[in-house]
Design a protein around this motif. Structure first.
Motif, PDB file in Angstrom:
ATOM      1  N   MET A   1       0.834  -1.187   0.000  1.00  0.00           N
ATOM      2  CA  MET A   1       0.000   0.000   0.000  1.00  0.00           C
ATOM      3  C   MET A   1       0.880   1.253   0.000  1.00  0.00           C
ATOM      4  SD  MET A   1      -2.914   1.175   2.771  1.00  0.00           S
ATOM      5  CE  MET A   1      -3.751  -0.415   2.711  1.00  0.00           C
ATOM      6  N   LYS A   2       0.502   2.261  -0.809  1.00  0.00           N
ATOM      7  CA  LYS A   2       1.266   3.491  -0.892  1.00  0.00           C
ATOM      8  C   LYS A   2       0.326   4.702  -0.740  1.00  0.00           C
ATOM      9  CE  LYS A   2       5.156   1.403  -1.869  1.00  0.00           C
ATOM     10  NZ  LYS A   2       6.282   1.377  -0.899  1.00  0.00           N
ATOM     11  N   ILE A   3       0.862   5.763  -0.161  1.00  0.00           N
ATOM     12  CA  ILE A   3       0.116   7.014  -0.054  1.00  0.00           C
ATOM     13  C   ILE A   3       0.118   7.703  -1.416  1.00  0.00           C
ATOM     14  CG2 ILE A   3       0.052   9.298   1.032  1.00  0.00           C
ATOM     15  CD1 ILE A   3       1.475   7.976   3.466  1.00  0.00           C
ATOM     16  N   THR A   4      -1.060   8.083  -1.880  1.00  0.00           N
ATOM     17  CA  THR A   4      -1.175   8.712  -3.201  1.00  0.00           C
ATOM     18  C   THR A   4      -1.572  10.181  -3.141  1.00  0.00           C
ATOM     19  OG1 THR A   4      -3.464   7.937  -3.359  1.00  0.00           O
ATOM     20  CG2 THR A   4      -1.738   6.538  -4.340  1.00  0.00           C
ATOM     21  N   ASN A   5      -2.225  10.597  -2.054  1.00  0.00           N
ATOM     22  CA  ASN A   5      -2.710  11.974  -2.013  1.00  0.00           C
ATOM     23  C   ASN A   5      -3.019  12.378  -0.575  1.00  0.00           C
ATOM     24  OD1 ASN A   5      -3.561  14.430  -3.276  1.00  0.00           O
ATOM     25  ND2 ASN A   5      -5.690  13.812  -2.979  1.00  0.00           N
ATOM     26  N   VAL A   6      -2.914  13.677  -0.311  1.00  0.00           N
ATOM     27  CA  VAL A   6      -3.285  14.244   0.997  1.00  0.00           C
ATOM     28  C   VAL A   6      -4.203  15.430   0.747  1.00  0.00           C
ATOM     29  CG1 VAL A   6      -2.472  15.325   3.113  1.00  0.00           C
ATOM     30  CG2 VAL A   6      -1.107  13.514   2.042  1.00  0.00           C
ATOM     31  N   GLU A   7      -5.418  15.356   1.266  1.00  0.00           N
ATOM     32  CA  GLU A   7      -6.386  16.433   1.135  1.00  0.00           C
ATOM     33  C   GLU A   7      -6.511  17.172   2.466  1.00  0.00           C
ATOM     34  OE1 GLU A   7      -8.122  17.565  -1.417  1.00  0.00           O
ATOM     35  OE2 GLU A   7      -7.345  16.083  -2.866  1.00  0.00           O
ATOM     36  N   VAL A   8      -6.599  18.509   2.399  1.00  0.00           N
ATOM     37  CA  VAL A   8      -6.706  19.327   3.607  1.00  0.00           C
ATOM     38  C   VAL A   8      -7.852  20.317   3.441  1.00  0.00           C
ATOM     39  CG1 VAL A   8      -5.490  20.836   5.219  1.00  0.00           C
ATOM     40  CG2 VAL A   8      -4.202  19.162   3.881  1.00  0.00           C
ATOM     41  N   SER A   9      -8.662  20.466   4.483  1.00  0.00           N
ATOM     42  CA  SER A   9      -9.729  21.467   4.488  1.00  0.00           C
ATOM     43  C   SER A   9      -9.752  22.169   5.839  1.00  0.00           C
ATOM     44  CB  SER A   9     -11.091  20.826   4.202  1.00  0.00           C
ATOM     45  OG  SER A   9     -11.424  19.900   5.222  1.00  0.00           O
TER      46      SER A   9
ATOM     47  N   GLU B 203      -4.822   1.634  -2.566  1.00  0.00           N
ATOM     48  CA  GLU B 203      -5.749   0.525  -2.351  1.00  0.00           C
ATOM     49  C   GLU B 203      -7.129   1.001  -1.916  1.00  0.00           C
ATOM     50  OE1 GLU B 203      -4.138  -2.584   0.078  1.00  0.00           O
ATOM     51  OE2 GLU B 203      -2.233  -2.638  -1.019  1.00  0.00           O
ATOM     52  N   GLY B 204      -7.339   2.317  -1.957  1.00  0.00           N
ATOM     53  CA  GLY B 204      -8.652   2.866  -1.656  1.00  0.00           C
ATOM     54  C   GLY B 204      -8.945   3.077  -0.184  1.00  0.00           C
ATOM     55  N   VAL B 205      -8.002   2.730   0.697  1.00  0.00           N
ATOM     56  CA  VAL B 205      -8.186   2.935   2.131  1.00  0.00           C
ATOM     57  C   VAL B 205      -7.742   4.359   2.466  1.00  0.00           C
ATOM     58  CG1 VAL B 205      -7.648   2.109   4.436  1.00  0.00           C
ATOM     59  CG2 VAL B 205      -7.693   0.505   2.515  1.00  0.00           C
ATOM     60  N   THR B 206      -8.506   5.051   3.281  1.00  0.00           N
ATOM     61  CA  THR B 206      -8.153   6.402   3.676  1.00  0.00           C
ATOM     62  C   THR B 206      -8.062   6.518   5.196  1.00  0.00           C
ATOM     63  OG1 THR B 206     -10.454   7.161   3.785  1.00  0.00           O
ATOM     64  CG2 THR B 206      -9.331   7.350   1.652  1.00  0.00           C
ATOM     65  N   GLY B 207      -7.334   7.526   5.642  1.00  0.00           N
ATOM     66  CA  GLY B 207      -7.256   7.847   7.064  1.00  0.00           C
ATOM     67  C   GLY B 207      -7.479   9.332   7.254  1.00  0.00           C
ATOM     68  N   GLN B 208      -8.144   9.692   8.339  1.00  0.00           N
ATOM     69  CA  GLN B 208      -8.498  11.097   8.552  1.00  0.00           C
ATOM     70  C   GLN B 208      -8.137  11.539   9.965  1.00  0.00           C
ATOM     71  OE1 GLN B 208     -12.768  12.834   8.720  1.00  0.00           O
ATOM     72  NE2 GLN B 208     -12.110  13.202   6.600  1.00  0.00           N
ATOM     73  N   SER B 209      -7.838  12.827  10.102  1.00  0.00           N
ATOM     74  CA  SER B 209      -7.616  13.435  11.410  1.00  0.00           C
ATOM     75  C   SER B 209      -8.158  14.851  11.386  1.00  0.00           C
ATOM     76  CB  SER B 209      -6.130  13.452  11.770  1.00  0.00           C
ATOM     77  OG  SER B 209      -5.398  14.280  10.878  1.00  0.00           O
ATOM     78  N   LYS B 210      -8.364  15.404  12.572  1.00  0.00           N
ATOM     79  CA  LYS B 210      -8.905  16.753  12.692  1.00  0.00           C
ATOM     80  C   LYS B 210      -8.178  17.460  13.836  1.00  0.00           C
ATOM     81  CE  LYS B 210     -13.290  17.253  11.962  1.00  0.00           C
ATOM     82  NZ  LYS B 210     -14.766  17.236  12.124  1.00  0.00           N
ATOM     83  N   ILE B 211      -7.547  18.586  13.525  1.00  0.00           N
ATOM     84  CA  ILE B 211      -6.801  19.361  14.514  1.00  0.00           C
ATOM     85  C   ILE B 211      -7.637  20.566  14.917  1.00  0.00           C
ATOM     86  CG2 ILE B 211      -4.725  20.717  14.953  1.00  0.00           C
ATOM     87  CD1 ILE B 211      -4.191  17.724  14.716  1.00  0.00           C
TER      88      ILE B 211
ATOM     89  N   ILE C   1       4.043  11.441   0.134  1.00  0.00           N
ATOM     90  CA  ILE C   1       3.469  10.826  -1.058  1.00  0.00           C
ATOM     91  C   ILE C   1       4.395   9.706  -1.551  1.00  0.00           C
ATOM     92  CG2 ILE C   1       2.747  11.198  -3.442  1.00  0.00           C
ATOM     93  CD1 ILE C   1       0.929  12.517  -1.370  1.00  0.00           C
ATOM     94  N   GLY C   2       3.817   8.544  -1.812  1.00  0.00           N
ATOM     95  CA  GLY C   2       4.588   7.396  -2.257  1.00  0.00           C
ATOM     96  C   GLY C   2       5.101   6.518  -1.136  1.00  0.00           C
ATOM     97  N   GLU C   3       4.938   6.955   0.116  1.00  0.00           N
ATOM     98  CA  GLU C   3       5.410   6.169   1.260  1.00  0.00           C
ATOM     99  C   GLU C   3       4.393   5.093   1.636  1.00  0.00           C
ATOM    100  OE1 GLU C   3       8.398   6.461   3.020  1.00  0.00           O
ATOM    101  OE2 GLU C   3       8.929   7.724   1.314  1.00  0.00           O
ATOM    102  N   ASP C   4       4.885   4.041   2.272  1.00  0.00           N
ATOM    103  CA  ASP C   4       4.028   3.013   2.842  1.00  0.00           C
ATOM    104  C   ASP C   4       3.451   3.566   4.146  1.00  0.00           C
ATOM    105  OD1 ASP C   4       2.971   0.822   4.253  1.00  0.00           O
ATOM    106  OD2 ASP C   4       4.459  -0.571   3.444  1.00  0.00           O
ATOM    107  N   PRO C   5       2.125   3.665   4.284  1.00  0.00           N
ATOM    108  CA  PRO C   5       1.537   4.289   5.473  1.00  0.00           C
ATOM    109  C   PRO C   5       1.738   3.489   6.759  1.00  0.00           C
ATOM    110  CG  PRO C   5      -0.177   3.318   4.112  1.00  0.00           C
ATOM    111  CD  PRO C   5       1.089   3.249   3.308  1.00  0.00           C
ATOM    112  N   ALA C   6       2.219   2.250   6.648  1.00  0.00           N
ATOM    113  CA  ALA C   6       2.475   1.458   7.858  1.00  0.00           C
ATOM    114  C   ALA C   6       3.703   1.944   8.608  1.00  0.00           C
ATOM    115  CB  ALA C   6       2.645  -0.020   7.499  1.00  0.00           C
ATOM    116  N   PHE C   7       4.593   2.690   7.936  1.00  0.00           N
ATOM    117  CA  PHE C   7       5.844   3.120   8.559  1.00  0.00           C
ATOM    118  C   PHE C   7       5.630   4.457   9.277  1.00  0.00           C
ATOM    119  CE2 PHE C   7       7.207  -0.157   5.758  1.00  0.00           C
ATOM    120  CZ  PHE C   7       8.361  -0.681   6.323  1.00  0.00           C
TER     121      PHE C   7
ATOM    122  N   LEU D  12      -5.838   5.239   9.378  1.00  0.00           N
ATOM    123  CA  LEU D  12      -5.764   4.439   8.153  1.00  0.00           C
ATOM    124  C   LEU D  12      -5.404   2.988   8.464  1.00  0.00           C
ATOM    125  CD1 LEU D  12      -4.094   5.708   4.899  1.00  0.00           C
ATOM    126  CD2 LEU D  12      -3.849   3.338   5.592  1.00  0.00           C
ATOM    127  N   GLN D  13      -4.447   2.782   9.364  1.00  0.00           N
ATOM    128  CA  GLN D  13      -4.048   1.418   9.708  1.00  0.00           C
ATOM    129  C   GLN D  13      -5.200   0.638  10.335  1.00  0.00           C
ATOM    130  OE1 GLN D  13      -1.101  -0.225   9.006  1.00  0.00           O
ATOM    131  NE2 GLN D  13      -0.888   1.624   7.744  1.00  0.00           N
TER     132      GLN D  13
END
Length: 348
Positions: free
Chosen positions: A1-9, A40-48, A73-79, A114-115
């Motif tokens: 699994m690789k990170i493909t994008n980061v969205e911020v609002s 792989e279509g899995v997402t993770g979210q946080s709110k500050i 971007i491109g990193e394995d989110p498990a690390f 995400l994990q």
């Protein structure tokens, strides 16, 4: 699994009911929300969260979008720890404490979320839970409330099943503190926990004078009596008072807790998820404190409950009053653990 994008609002709006402590008016509700997407279509979210200053969410969003997100971007989110260390190195030149750490906390929490979702389990299962419910108290004693208001919210906290309440102090003379804290004690009874929080308002001499007075009221702890960075002052104060000193919400990262803990300047370790750097650093801070037999209580609740579930030295999660339509009820003064996958808290 690789990170493909980061969205911020972002969101930022005035509070309907501003609250006050000894050093500030918290008059806004602001959030910077981050979503990490994968191939792989899995997402993770946080709110500050931000409780004041209109533009902070937008400034944080810019730091994440332009500086932090491109690195992952491109990193394995498990690390998760590896990503954290890369971001620390990246931000070292500009100073990692501050909004850089808020941004790292947003990424850290989204990665844990995400994990959990990838594996279909809540994050407390990944951390290795120690307990199935977390004792809680209500932070209700804000300084804008008069005595009648304090009595009213304290009574409601006890009706809702909280194990105690926390009261802000330092907004006026000691006599005013004693009147306010004494009124709350009468409402909640002798056996309920009663904490006082000065929000860094005092110098050493005044903190010692007031701490001795708070001891006489049977308070559970004296929170942030001194400026957060004054380790030597905390050590001196802890040596003079029987009342435990609670502090940590304004320290950045695990390293900022080492001397404070080792030198005996804290009786209750109290990190904040945003300023500490997220789930990873809070968990490491908690384990460090456990090695010195120092209890851990969160600053704030929400996602922090996953860390609290897994630490051996947890004593409390901080909370506001339950909403009237809350789907959650306290059981024996405790919050149950959330069962949804990821980092969801009981107030999400």
């Amino acid at each position: 699994m690789k990170i493909t994008n980061v969205e911020v609002s972002i969101t930022s709006e005035a509070k309907d009911h501003p609250v006050r402590d000894a050093i500030q008016l918290l008059d806004r509700n602001g959030h910077t929300t981050l979503t990490i997407e994968t191939d792989e279509g899995v997402t993770g979210q946080s709110k500050i969260y931000f409780g004041r200053e209109e533009h902070s969410p937008a400034v944080l969003a810019m730091i994440i979008e332009r500086q932090l997100a491109p690195v992952i971007i491109g990193e394995d989110p498990a690390f998760i720890r590896g990503i954290r260390d890369r971001l620390r190195t990246l931000t070292d030149y500009q100073g990692t404490p501050g909004l850089s750490t808020f941004g790292m906390a947003a990424i850290d929490q989204a990665l844990w979320d995400l994990q959990g979702k990838a594996l279909g389990v809540p994050v407390w299962r990944l951390l290795g839970a120690q307990r199935s419910a977390i004792p809680t108290y209500a932070m209700v004693g804000w300084l804008e409330l008069d005595i009648a208001g304090l009595e009213r919210v304290s009574a409601k906290a006890m009706e809702q099943g909280f194990r105690g309440v926390k009261v802000k102090v330092g907004g006026g003379p000691l006599s005013e503190d004693l009147e306010r804290v004494g009124a709350v004690r009468k409402v909640i009874g002798d056996d309920a926990a009663l904490m006082v929080d000065a929000n860094q308002a005092f110098d050493y001499a005044e903190a010692l004078r007031r701490g001795r007075a708070y001891e006489q009221l049977g308070c559970r702890w004296f929170e942030e009596p001194l400026p957060a960075a004054d380790t030597a002052g905390h050590v001196r104060l802890a040596e003079k008072l029987d009342l435990p000193i609670a502090t940590g919400e304004n320290r950045y990262g695990q390293a900022a807790f080492r001397d404070l803990i080792e030198r005996g300047g804290v009786g209750v370790v109290q990190p904040d998820l945003r300023r500490a750097g997220g789930v990873t650093d809070c968990f490491e801070i908690g384990l460090l404190a456990a090695g010195f037999n120092i209890p851990y209580a969160s600053h704030g609740g929400g996602a922090h409950i996953h860390v609290l579930a897994a630490l051996p030295n947890t004593i409390y999660v901080e909370s506001g009053l339950l909403p009237d339509d809350s789907p959650i009820s306290l059981v024996d003064g405790c919050y149950p653990l959330p069962d949804r996958p990821g980092l969801a808290g009981w107030n999400d």
